[in-house]
Scaffold this active site. Sequence first.
Site, mmCIF file in Angstrom:
data_model
loop_
_atom_site.group_PDB
_atom_site.id
_atom_site.type_symbol
_atom_site.label_atom_id
_atom_site.label_comp_id
_atom_site.label_asym_id
_atom_site.label_seq_id
_atom_site.Cartn_x
_atom_site.Cartn_y
_atom_site.Cartn_z
ATOM 1 N N ARG A 142 61.202 27.233 16.812
ATOM 2 C CA ARG A 142 59.805 26.760 16.186
ATOM 3 C C ARG A 142 59.546 26.390 14.694
ATOM 4 N NH1 ARG A 142 55.938 29.996 20.308
ATOM 5 N NH2 ARG A 142 56.677 29.246 22.366
ATOM 6 N N ASP A 215 53.201 29.815 15.756
ATOM 7 C CA ASP A 215 54.326 29.053 15.352
ATOM 8 C C ASP A 215 54.478 27.770 16.258
ATOM 9 O OD1 ASP A 215 54.984 30.237 17.635
ATOM 10 O OD2 ASP A 215 56.667 31.488 16.839
ATOM 11 N N ASP A 216 53.724 27.639 17.002
ATOM 12 C CA ASP A 216 53.928 26.201 18.007
ATOM 13 C C ASP A 216 52.583 25.441 17.521
ATOM 14 O OD1 ASP A 216 51.815 27.642 19.263
ATOM 15 O OD2 ASP A 216 52.727 27.427 21.379
ATOM 16 N N ASP A 302 43.658 37.656 19.672
ATOM 17 C CA ASP A 302 42.545 36.518 19.309
ATOM 18 C C ASP A 302 41.261 37.058 20.024
ATOM 19 O OD1 ASP A 302 43.760 36.096 21.930
ATOM 20 O OD2 ASP A 302 43.697 34.119 21.699
ATOM 21 N N HIS A 326 47.684 24.521 23.509
ATOM 22 C CA HIS A 326 48.448 24.119 24.435
ATOM 23 C C HIS A 326 47.645 24.350 25.846
ATOM 24 C CE1 HIS A 326 49.557 28.492 23.938
ATOM 25 N NE2 HIS A 326 49.592 28.296 25.226
#
Length: 386
Positions: A142, A215-216, A302, A326
Amino acid sequence: MRPQERTMRVKLRSLLQQVGLGCAAVTVCVLVFQNLAQGLRDAARSERATAAAQKFPVLHAWPDRAPRSLNRDYELPAGVENTLVGEEPVQEPEPGVREEEEEERKRGLLNTLVATATAKPTTTLDHLFISIKTTKAFHKTRLDLVLKTWFTLARQQTWFFTDTEDGEYQQKTGGHLVNTNCSASHNRRALCCKMASEFDAFLQSNKRWWCHFDDDNYVNIPQLVTTLADYDPQQDWYLGKPSIRAPLEIINRDNVSQRISFWFATGGAGFCISRSLALKMMPIAGGGKFVSVGEKIRLPDDVTMGYIIEHLLRKKLTVVEEFHSHLEPMRFVNTDSLPRQVSFSYSQYGSEMNVLPVDGLDTRLDPTRLLSVHCLLFPNFNFCAT
């Protein structure tokens, strides 16, 4: 009655009558002059009011882009005009209010508007602290993609928070790889541990904005700066996008008979927090206390962030639709609007890829489509010609 006395009475009565007539005449003159003076004053005030209206025109709604929040706190009501954000609508003068006072009120509103506009600090890239949460297992799969694309546009502002030492990627990131010494697992405590490190690092940076991404994520850096420029970092801002359709509801650990509901910005899309809000969070979450809060409510990083901001501090999440995770179907993102979007992501479910529907590089070279997105936005990069 003697004739002399009678004559004196007649003369006195005549004198009193003359005095009465004189007083009446004086009263009439005074009233005439008062009416004339009032008319002159009215004309003068009308002239000044007309001049003031030309000098201080009607104030319309400002700014053009009203921040949006889930409870619509910051949106302008439909049909309301001549309104300043945060002020009551401009009303007609109440009966009996003098035009001079109305003129002063308009001048005060204008001064307030000018002061507000000039007090808002300018936001540039250097005012941002961008943190990326990662783990050793994803450094090659990634981070290489991030380092090849958008990291090059914000090298000094972007930091990677991982769970181990890695000399190779410490060099690749220009010394911006932070070993948090947190667990490499994906459990609640490990996630909150890294988020706590990101938060404390931001507080030490003295930057105006903290933006967290995974990281994506692909981050459109110029648009991120443009978006943040709409908000004042000296005010309390929690910007992001939820991944659920209704507020999260949990049990109140301090009173199990009660339930708590709040929104949170999903970390998979990224979120940004102003320094003003972060300073208010510091007594609750600073110095590693963020982990304790997450353990108390037994929820990941989060969600814990939303709990602290929305529930404990009573500050509302402001939804920014241009953040994408995503967890939403990427195929529905309008590719014509890519330059105006802030963040993207990708995921794989079995053999199906949840990616943006963009043309560009071969899917074997770019299965995530983030290289192709970068080339659409910044076509001058060398690998875009392949």
